[in-house]
Scaffold this motif. Sequence first.
Motif, PDB file in Angstrom:
ATOM      1  N   ALA A  61       0.838  -1.198   0.000  1.00  0.00           N
ATOM      2  CA  ALA A  61       0.000   0.000   0.000  1.00  0.00           C
ATOM      3  C   ALA A  61       0.873   1.250   0.000  1.00  0.00           C
ATOM      4  O   ALA A  61       2.008   1.234   0.488  1.00  0.00           O
ATOM      5  CB  ALA A  61      -0.916  -0.010   1.214  1.00  0.00           C
ATOM      6  N   THR A  63       1.078   5.799  -1.455  1.00  0.00           N
ATOM      7  CA  THR A  63       0.529   6.991  -2.094  1.00  0.00           C
ATOM      8  C   THR A  63       1.384   7.369  -3.295  1.00  0.00           C
ATOM      9  O   THR A  63       2.611   7.274  -3.245  1.00  0.00           O
ATOM     10  CB  THR A  63       0.485   8.156  -1.095  1.00  0.00           C
ATOM     11  N   THR A  85      -4.098   7.442  -2.729  1.00  0.00           N
ATOM     12  CA  THR A  85      -3.574   6.561  -1.689  1.00  0.00           C
ATOM     13  C   THR A  85      -4.264   5.205  -1.784  1.00  0.00           C
ATOM     14  O   THR A  85      -5.501   5.133  -1.744  1.00  0.00           O
ATOM     15  CB  THR A  85      -3.798   7.156  -0.287  1.00  0.00           C
ATOM     16  N   LEU A  86      -3.490   4.161  -1.941  1.00  0.00           N
ATOM     17  CA  LEU A  86      -3.996   2.791  -1.915  1.00  0.00           C
ATOM     18  C   LEU A  86      -3.842   2.274  -0.488  1.00  0.00           C
ATOM     19  O   LEU A  86      -2.733   2.211   0.035  1.00  0.00           O
ATOM     20  CB  LEU A  86      -3.225   1.902  -2.891  1.00  0.00           C
ATOM     21  N   THR A  87      -4.946   1.928   0.137  1.00  0.00           N
ATOM     22  CA  THR A  87      -4.936   1.587   1.562  1.00  0.00           C
ATOM     23  C   THR A  87      -4.622   0.119   1.834  1.00  0.00           C
ATOM     24  O   THR A  87      -4.385  -0.253   2.975  1.00  0.00           O
ATOM     25  CB  THR A  87      -6.289   1.936   2.197  1.00  0.00           C
ATOM     26  N   TYR A 174     -11.258  -5.010  -2.490  1.00  0.00           N
ATOM     27  CA  TYR A 174     -10.303  -5.461  -1.474  1.00  0.00           C
ATOM     28  C   TYR A 174     -10.889  -6.579  -0.613  1.00  0.00           C
ATOM     29  O   TYR A 174     -10.156  -7.312   0.046  1.00  0.00           O
ATOM     30  CB  TYR A 174      -9.887  -4.297  -0.571  1.00  0.00           C
ATOM     31  N   THR A 183      -7.514  -2.458 -10.134  1.00  0.00           N
ATOM     32  CA  THR A 183      -8.186  -1.218 -10.484  1.00  0.00           C
ATOM     33  C   THR A 183      -7.235  -0.369 -11.332  1.00  0.00           C
ATOM     34  O   THR A 183      -6.029  -0.642 -11.406  1.00  0.00           O
ATOM     35  CB  THR A 183      -8.587  -0.427  -9.233  1.00  0.00           C
ATOM     36  N   GLU A 186      -4.537   0.971  -9.078  1.00  0.00           N
ATOM     37  CA  GLU A 186      -3.578  -0.074  -8.707  1.00  0.00           C
ATOM     38  C   GLU A 186      -2.615  -0.358  -9.846  1.00  0.00           C
ATOM     39  O   GLU A 186      -1.410  -0.521  -9.630  1.00  0.00           O
ATOM     40  CB  GLU A 186      -4.326  -1.349  -8.313  1.00  0.00           C
ATOM     41  N   TYR A 189      -0.116   2.578 -10.275  1.00  0.00           N
ATOM     42  CA  TYR A 189       0.799   2.570  -9.126  1.00  0.00           C
ATOM     43  C   TYR A 189       1.865   1.490  -9.304  1.00  0.00           C
ATOM     44  O   TYR A 189       3.062   1.742  -9.103  1.00  0.00           O
ATOM     45  CB  TYR A 189      -0.022   2.330  -7.865  1.00  0.00           C
TER      46      TYR A 189
END
Length: 245
Positions: A61, A63, A85-87, A174, A183, A186, A189
């Motif tokens: 995870a 940002t 931000t990917l949590t 998730y 996604t 995702e 990133y």
Amino acid sequence: GAGECAGGAVVCSADGLALECTTGSSASQEVCNGLDDDCDGETDEGLTDLDCLPGYSVISAGTFTMGSPESEPCRDEEEVQHEVTLTGSFWLKTTELTQAEWEALMGTNPSQKSAGCDDCPVEMVNWWEALAYCNALSAAEELTPCYALDCTGTAGDDFACTDVTVNAPDGNPYGCQGYRLPTEAEWEYAARAGTTTATYNGDIANCTQVSPVLEPIAWYKPNSGSTTHSVAGKDPNPWGLYDML
């Protein structure tokens, strides 16, 4: 540690060989990518089944800035850079899905560019069929499928769909137990892998001519011969993912 040397850290090549020592830096942390990231002669050591799946990299995870700047060639004019931000961490396949992998599970091979090339990417597969493959892979590993599909026909042949829902609370991917598609956030990133340039190998001047930036990492119009090629034939990004462009 084994990955360090006097005055700095070992810089590894893709096969784990030490290239040089860089003063003031530290050895890379081992991640699930089949490479010797910390230069100790072992790959993926210290990682458990929860950290590493064969053929997959774990993407932690974090940002990042999604989208490209206005000065970047070939960008979508509608792009607007924004922080995302990917949590949650997730696993991502290190290569494209191959024709052999598709055919072994789905019983068809819709590919046309390099038909019969087992380790070439499967193509002529649409989004609905990709969801069906994810579900089939989940079922094969006795996991609850991520997608509930309203479809008829055979994926890769005469597949027709009208609806999909995510099998998770509030439709949050998730929460899926089985395999799913990444996604858009995702994917970008993971493709950037901590870099901020147009590609993970640097910026490009144009999109149609031979590029010293693209040559090591991508099959594209000037070097592909208008066909697909075996996966993992070019250099991966810093997170061990191939062809992420």
